[in-house]
Write a protein that holds these residues in place. Structure first.
Motif, mmCIF file in Angstrom:
data_model
loop_
_atom_site.group_PDB
_atom_site.id
_atom_site.type_symbol
_atom_site.label_atom_id
_atom_site.label_comp_id
_atom_site.label_asym_id
_atom_site.label_seq_id
_atom_site.Cartn_x
_atom_site.Cartn_y
_atom_site.Cartn_z
ATOM 1 N N THR A 107 87.776 41.562 53.133
ATOM 2 C CA THR A 107 88.019 42.510 52.033
ATOM 3 C C THR A 107 89.000 43.608 52.438
ATOM 4 O OG1 THR A 107 86.053 43.737 52.700
ATOM 5 C CG2 THR A 107 85.789 42.179 50.880
ATOM 6 N N GLU A 108 89.089 43.908 53.739
ATOM 7 C CA GLU A 108 89.919 45.050 54.147
ATOM 8 C C GLU A 108 91.100 44.680 55.024
ATOM 9 O OE1 GLU A 108 87.362 48.064 55.796
ATOM 10 O OE2 GLU A 108 85.984 47.800 54.109
ATOM 11 N N ASP A 138 81.051 43.344 61.347
ATOM 12 C CA ASP A 138 81.329 43.588 59.925
ATOM 13 C C ASP A 138 82.273 42.548 59.352
ATOM 14 O OD1 ASP A 138 79.760 45.924 60.067
ATOM 15 O OD2 ASP A 138 81.456 47.001 60.925
ATOM 16 N N SER A 174 84.139 42.760 56.000
ATOM 17 C CA SER A 174 85.315 43.616 55.815
ATOM 18 C C SER A 174 86.590 42.901 56.271
ATOM 19 C CB SER A 174 85.151 44.954 56.525
ATOM 20 O OG SER A 174 85.011 44.746 57.892
#
Ligand SMILES: Nc1ncnc2c1ncn2[C@@H]1O[C@H](COP(=O)(O)OP(=O)(O)OP(=O)(O)O)[C@@H](O)[C@H]1O
Ligand SMILES: [Mg+2]
Length: 437
Positions: A291-292, A285, A288
Motif C-alpha cells: 500500500t505504501e 508490516d 504496507s
C-alpha cells in the motif's frame, strides 16, 4: 590504459595507480595528498557499498555517502575479467544486460565515497578498476592518517563478520543497518504452545539443512505473524533473532519500506539473503509494502513465489492486515507455510504481564487491573506501567504504589474509552521496535 565500450555506455577504463592519482587530483584539487592504501587485504572493504545500488549507508559507527565524479562507472563491478569482456564470453556486451537487476548485483564497488566517523573524522575513499580490469586491493584515501584508515578497516571487517561479538547486525535494504545487543533478554508473554511452536519451527529450520536435502525438500520456509498492533509480533521476531544468532549464526536481512521501494529492492534482499544463507529475512508490516511502496500486490506475490526457489532462507513476515496483501495469502502454503495469530491478551495473559512489570504491586491489585483492561494490547499495558512509573517519579516515590497504579489506569482507561486504544506510532525507519545500539 585499457578501455572498453559497450552499447550506449561510457567506456570502462582500468587505471594504473599513476592514472588513478592523476584522476583524483583533477577531480578533487582541494585534497593535497592521496594515500595509496593497501587496505584491501581486508577483503570486506570491497563490500561496503555492495548493497542494492545504495548511495549511502553505515558501517559500525561510520557513515558513508557516494560522491559523484566523472569516473565512468559509478556502479558495481561484478568481477568479470577483461579477457572475458574482450572475448565476449561473459555475455556482458549484450544489449539491455546492464539494465537487468540480476546483472547489477555485483559485490564490489568502484568510485568515491565520503566516510564520516562518529567523532567527526572524515575522508574520501576511491575504489577503482585497476589496469587488469578488476577491483584490486589498492584504495586511495584523502587522508594520510593511517591509524584512522586502520580503524575504519577493522570496523568494516567486524561489520561484515556479523558485528562485534555481543551485537547482531541486521542488514537493512533501503535504510540504515540495525544493530542489536545479543545478550538482551525480553520476556515475551504468549500462550505457551504458541511460543514453543514458533521457536521449535524456527530452530528446526536452521538445524535441519541436511534432513531437507535427504528428503529432497527445498530448504526454504516462510512464517507469517498476524495480529493487532502491540501484540508482540516484532518482539517475537527480536527474540528469534537473538536465539538464532546464538545457536546458528545466520545472516539477518530486513527491508525498510518506503515510497520508492520497488521490485528491485525486494529482489535484491532475497538475492543477498540466498548468497549469505543460512539467512533470515524479516519483512515487517507486509501490508504496507503493497500500500505504501511502488510494489503492486501481484508483483509482490510473484516475488514471494520466486523465493521458494532459494535455499537456506527463512522469511518471517508480520502484518496487521493480511487481507490487504492477499485474501488467500494465509492459505497458500508456498508463500508462508506457517501462520500464527497474535491475539489481544486474555485475562490470564494480562495478569501474567502485569505481574511481570508491576513487580511490587499486590496480587489483588494486579488482578483488578487485569480484569479491567479487557481488549488492551500488551503495548497499551506497557504504557500503563510507563505512565504509572512516571507518576511515581513525579511524586518522588521509589516504586509504583497501588494508588498510583490505579490513577494511571483511570487516566489511560479514559484515553482507551476515547478511542485511542492500542494506538501505535510507526517510525519512518525500521528499528525492529527497539533501541538501536
Ligand atoms: N506478547 C508480549 N509480551 C510482552 N510484551 C509485549 C508483548 N507484546 C507487546 N509487548 C510490549 O509492547 C511493545 C510493542 O510490541 P510489538 O512491537 O512487538 O508489537 P507488534 O505486534 O509488532 O505491533 P505492530 O503490529 O504495531 O508492529 C513491546 O516492545 C513490548 O514492550
Ligand atoms: Mg511490529
Amino acid at each position: 590504459m585499457n578501455e572498453f565500450t559497450w552499447p550506449g555506455r561510457q567506456p570502462y577504463r582500468g587505471l594504473t595507480s599513476i592514472e588513478a592519482t592523476a584522476f583524483l587530483k583533477q577531480e578533487f584539487p582541494q585534497v593535497p595528498h592521496w594515500t595509496c592504501w593497501m587496505g584491501g587485504c581486508m577483503c570486506s572493504l570491497k563490500y561496503i557499498v555492495s548493497k542494492d545500488f545504495r548511495s549511502s549507508g553505515t558501517v559500525g559507527s561510520w557513515s558513508w555517502k557516494r560522491v559523484s565524479t566523472s569516473y565512468p562507472v559509478p556502479a558495481y563491478w561484478f568481477g568479470a575479467d577483461l579477457e572475458d569482456l574482450e572475448n565476449n564470453e561473459s555475455g556482458i556486451k549484450d544489449n539491455g544486460m546492464w539494465d537487468d537487476p540480476a546483472f547489477r548485483k555485483g559485490d564490489q564497488w568502484v568510485g568515491v565515497i565520503d566516510v564520516r566517523g562518529a567523532k567527526g573524522e572524515q575522508f574520501m575513499l576511491f575504489s577503482f578498476l585497476n589496469a587488469k580490469g578488476d577491483v584490486g586491493d589498492a584504495y586511495y584515501a584523502s587522508t594520510q592518517d593511517l591509524y584512522l584508515l586502520k580503524q575504519f578497516a577493522r570496523d568494516v571487517e567486524l561489520h561484515f563478520k556479523g558485528g562485534l561479538p555481543n551485537k547482531i547486525t541486521i542488514d537493512v535494504t533501503g535504510g540504515h543497518d540495525i544493530t542489536i545487543k545479543a545478550e538482551d533478554c525480553e520476556h515475551v508473554v504468549l500462550p505457551n504452545d504458541v511460543q514453543n511452536d514458533i521457536e521449535q519451527q524456527t530452530y528446526s529450520f536452521f538445524k535441519s539443512r541436511d534432513a531437507y536435502k535427504q528428503m529432497h525438500l527445498r530448504h526454504r520456509r516462510g512464517f507469517l505473524f498476524i495480529g493487532e498492533p502491540g501484540t508482540g509480533k516484532t518482539m517475537m521476531v527480536r527474540h528469534l533473532i537473538r536465539q538464532c544468532h546464538q545457536r546458528f549464526t545466520p545472516s539477518f536481512f530486513m527491508l525498510s519500506i518506503r515510497k520508492d521501494t520497488d521490485q528491485d529492492a525486494v529482489g535484491s534482499i532475497f538475492a543477498r539473503a540466498s548468497r549469505n544463507a543460512p539467512a533470515m529475512i524479516i519483512l515487517e508490516d507486509l501490508d504496507s509494502l503493497t500500500t505504501e511502496s511502488k510494489i503492486s500486490r501481484s508483483s509482490f506475490l510473484t516475488l514471494l513465489d520466486g523465493v521458494s526457489e532459494q535455499e537456506g532462507v527463512l522469511v518471517i513476515g508480520t502484518t496487521n492486515y493480511p487481507d490487504r496483501i492477499d485474501p488467500a495469502l494465509v492459505h497458500r502454503p508456498s508463500r508462508f507455510d506457517r501462520v500464527w495469530h497474535f491475539h489481544l491478551p486474555d485475562y490470564e495473559l494480562r495478569r501474567k504481564y502485569l505481574e511481570l512489570v508491576f513487580k511490587v504491586l499486590k496480587e489483588d491489585v494486579v488482578q483488578k487491573l487485569a480484569r479491567e483492561t479487557k481488549n488492551w494490547s500488551f503495548a497499551y499495558l506497557k504504557e500503563l506501567h510507563t505512565t504509572a512509573s512516571i507518576m511515581a517519579i513525579a511524586k518522588e516515590q521509589s516504586c509504583v504504589t497501588t494508588e498510583i497504579a490505579l490513577k494511571a489506569f483511570d487516566l489511560l482507561g479514559q484515553q482507551f474509552q476515547d478511542g485511542k486504544k492500542n494506538h501505535v506510532v510507526r517510525s519512518e525507519e525500521p528499528t525492529l521496535g527497539f533501541a538501536v545500539v
